[in-house]
Motif scaffolding. Structure first.
Motif, mmCIF file in Angstrom:
data_model
loop_
_atom_site.group_PDB
_atom_site.id
_atom_site.type_symbol
_atom_site.label_atom_id
_atom_site.label_comp_id
_atom_site.label_asym_id
_atom_site.label_seq_id
_atom_site.Cartn_x
_atom_site.Cartn_y
_atom_site.Cartn_z
ATOM 1 N N ASP A 265 -15.339 7.412 -3.003
ATOM 2 C CA ASP A 265 -15.018 8.118 -1.840
ATOM 3 C C ASP A 265 -14.707 7.251 -0.733
ATOM 4 O O ASP A 265 -14.717 7.502 0.554
ATOM 5 C CB ASP A 265 -16.079 9.201 -1.351
ATOM 6 N N THR A 266 -13.988 6.230 -0.993
ATOM 7 C CA THR A 266 -13.460 5.288 -0.214
ATOM 8 C C THR A 266 -11.891 5.585 -0.172
ATOM 9 O O THR A 266 -11.262 5.654 -1.090
ATOM 10 C CB THR A 266 -13.454 3.705 -0.583
ATOM 11 N N THR A 267 -11.119 5.401 1.039
ATOM 12 C CA THR A 267 -9.895 5.795 1.148
ATOM 13 C C THR A 267 -9.071 4.721 0.990
ATOM 14 O O THR A 267 -7.786 4.837 0.968
ATOM 15 C CB THR A 267 -9.554 6.515 2.642
ATOM 16 N N GLY A 268 -9.752 3.317 1.071
ATOM 17 C CA GLY A 268 -8.981 2.172 0.868
ATOM 18 C C GLY A 268 -9.615 1.439 -0.399
ATOM 19 O O GLY A 268 -10.624 2.257 -0.947
ATOM 20 N N GLU A 269 -9.171 0.327 -0.799
ATOM 21 C CA GLU A 269 -9.601 -0.281 -1.815
ATOM 22 C C GLU A 269 -11.291 -0.311 -1.812
ATOM 23 O O GLU A 269 -11.896 -0.624 -1.053
ATOM 24 C CB GLU A 269 -9.194 -1.616 -2.401
ATOM 25 N N ALA A 270 -11.836 -0.030 -3.119
ATOM 26 C CA ALA A 270 -13.237 -0.370 -3.133
ATOM 27 C C ALA A 270 -13.678 -1.671 -2.761
ATOM 28 O O ALA A 270 -14.636 -2.130 -1.951
ATOM 29 C CB ALA A 270 -13.923 -0.131 -4.690
ATOM 30 N N VAL A 271 -12.837 -2.716 -3.255
ATOM 31 C CA VAL A 271 -13.095 -4.129 -2.850
ATOM 32 C C VAL A 271 -11.625 -4.790 -2.730
ATOM 33 O O VAL A 271 -10.766 -4.769 -3.268
ATOM 34 C CB VAL A 271 -13.739 -5.194 -3.938
ATOM 35 N N ASP A 272 -11.501 -5.296 -1.424
ATOM 36 C CA ASP A 272 -10.172 -5.768 -0.916
ATOM 37 C C ASP A 272 -10.546 -7.294 -0.768
ATOM 38 O O ASP A 272 -11.393 -7.822 0.385
ATOM 39 C CB ASP A 272 -10.022 -5.024 0.407
ATOM 40 N N ILE A 273 -9.861 -7.969 -1.254
ATOM 41 C CA ILE A 273 -10.083 -9.706 -1.124
ATOM 42 C C ILE A 273 -8.852 -10.231 -0.608
ATOM 43 O O ILE A 273 -8.003 -10.375 -1.081
ATOM 44 C CB ILE A 273 -10.459 -10.264 -2.484
ATOM 45 N N LYS A 274 -9.281 -10.885 0.512
ATOM 46 C CA LYS A 274 -8.085 -11.518 1.597
ATOM 47 C C LYS A 274 -7.284 -12.819 1.188
ATOM 48 O O LYS A 274 -8.479 -13.551 0.591
ATOM 49 C CB LYS A 274 -8.307 -11.276 3.136
ATOM 50 N N GLU A 275 -6.241 -12.979 1.532
ATOM 51 C CA GLU A 275 -5.663 -14.428 1.582
ATOM 52 C C GLU A 275 -6.644 -14.940 2.349
ATOM 53 O O GLU A 275 -6.983 -14.783 3.253
ATOM 54 C CB GLU A 275 -4.237 -14.290 1.934
ATOM 55 N N GLY A 276 -6.559 -16.431 1.832
ATOM 56 C CA GLY A 276 -7.625 -17.515 2.512
ATOM 57 C C GLY A 276 -8.825 -17.587 1.938
ATOM 58 O O GLY A 276 -9.652 -18.425 2.364
ATOM 59 N N THR A 277 -9.300 -16.647 1.395
ATOM 60 C CA THR A 277 -10.737 -16.793 0.550
ATOM 61 C C THR A 277 -10.676 -17.362 -0.851
ATOM 62 O O THR A 277 -9.731 -17.047 -1.726
ATOM 63 C CB THR A 277 -11.573 -15.165 0.691
ATOM 64 N N THR A 278 -11.565 -17.991 -1.146
ATOM 65 C CA THR A 278 -11.555 -18.785 -2.305
ATOM 66 C C THR A 278 -13.089 -18.904 -3.228
ATOM 67 O O THR A 278 -14.239 -18.824 -2.583
ATOM 68 C CB THR A 278 -11.358 -20.154 -2.221
ATOM 69 N N GLY A 279 -12.946 -18.533 -4.616
ATOM 70 C CA GLY A 279 -14.296 -18.770 -5.271
ATOM 71 C C GLY A 279 -15.324 -17.882 -5.418
ATOM 72 O O GLY A 279 -16.461 -18.370 -5.693
#
Length: 381
Positions: A265-279
């Protein structure tokens, strides 16, 4: 004529501002070589370049400034949070109302364990104390203990601010613009919470929050304020907000793990992983995308960072694809591996749609009910 020219210039500037901002998913271009799949088919099609859509307009990311932040320097070594399930130690203090909870959080020291008795704790709460790997700070409660942020239009129900080595376990967080916000947080476990009825995203790790674990939580009913911002678990910061959150530097919220959560019941992604994050790792979660809303919220997981492992997750119901990658910033959105996931897409797209280079979909992924098939790239052994 001079006045008309000035008015035109102002209008053009406003237009430029309006179209900058939040990153989103891809469009629905059909690649050459795609054919229709049956419900139990496994697919592999020719690689092809699929351009990502323009960034979705974003609003400035709110940054709360209440209370000091006891964050170590960016270069200080901090042991990672344990990946295995953690237990809460016996309480050093038990609280029963909002005032006593705020007092306990303000006085917390390494090794303390704060227990929430059942009841509703109305307000917005901030944790800033620094624990250690040997003596973490614990904030624990049962499902009958509820932090209620007082409304979905503004504020963080629970703000971990520069708090290293915390164990946040067991209770319910609801009714805030954002549920659990972690800024400059390291070595911390967020476990077995129920985070629900949230205006934007439920759990957000940002501002160089690294080596944390988000596991075994129930996340549901997000995006009640603005559906396009209703992610379940959000890692990092969109480039459009780097100057607000991280002094214009990439938000290196690295090596975080998202494990065993149930997100629906999330209107956005369940998991959103942004630019700049690693590993980081996204492992063993379950997703239901039946409430995904808007042209950019069209997959369960969207990876824009580098070198993430997305493994053993199960998803169902998507308006487009199961899993996606995007390159929002040059050099990002690469080196990611998708392995042993199960995707019942029930949608018109792919199980895996990779719109950035250098990523891998292994052949042990299982995809059903995806109209375009397994992936827009060849699977790898």
């Amino acid at each position: 004529m001079w006045l008309s020219g000035a008015a035109l210039a102002v209008a053009l500037i406003a237009l430029v501002v309006a179209v900058s901002g939040r990153d989103g998913g891809a469009g629905t271009e059909v690649l050459p070589g795609a054919t229709e799949a049956g419900p139990d088919s496994t697919w592999s099609v020719r690689p092809g370049a699929v351009p990502s859509d323009p960034d979705e307009p974003d609003e400035p990311e709110p940054v709360e400034t209440d209370g000091p932040a006891a964050s170590p320097g960016a270069g200080d070594p901090v042991p990672p949070a344990p990946s295995a399930e953690v237990d809460c130690p016996p309480a050093s203090v038990t609280v029963g109302d909002a005032r006593s909870l705020k007092d306990a959080l303000a006085k917390a020291r390494a090794g303390d364990s704060i227990r929430l008795a059942d009841g509703v704790y109305s307000g917005r709460f901030v944790a800033t104390a620094a624990g250690t790997a040997e003596k973490p700070v614990s904030l624990c409660g049962g499902s009958g203990a509820v932090i209620d942020g007082g409304g979905i239009k503004g504020g963080y129900a629970l703000h971990l601010k520069g708090a290293t080595h915390w164990r946040v376990v067991g209770f319910t967080v609801r009714n805030g613009q954002k549920g659990v916000m972690a800024d400059r947080v390291r070595g911390t476990v967020i476990q077995r919470l129920t985070v629900e009825s949230i205006g934007d995203e439920a759990i957000h790790l940002r501002d160089f929050s690294s080596d944390n674990v988000v596991r075994d939580n129930v996340v549901r009913a997000t995006g009640l304020r603005k559906p396009k911002f209703g992610e379940g678990v959000y890692i990092g910061t969109a480039k459009s907000n780097w100057c607000t959150v991280t002094q214009c530097a990439p938000d290196e919220s690295d090596r975080n793990a998202v494990i065993g959560n149930r997100i629906s019941d999330t209107t956005g992604e369940a998991v959103d992983i942004k630019e700049g994050t690693t590993g980081g790792r996204v492992v063993g979660n379950t997703f239901d995308g039946a409430k995904l809303a808007g042209s950019h919220n069209d997959s369960w997981v969207d990876v824009k960072g580098n070198d993430w492992l997305i493994q053993g997750n199960t998803g169902r119901n998507s308006p487009e694809d199961g899993f996606q990658t995007h390159q929002i910033v040059k050099g990002w959105g690469t080196g990611n591996t998708f392995s042993d996931n199960t995707a019942r897409v029930d949608g018109p797209g792919w199980g895996f749609r990779l719109t950035s280079d250098g990523n891998k979909v292994t052949c042990d992924n299982k995809v059903t009910d995806a109209a375009k098939g397994l992936a827009n790239v060849d699977c790898a052994s």
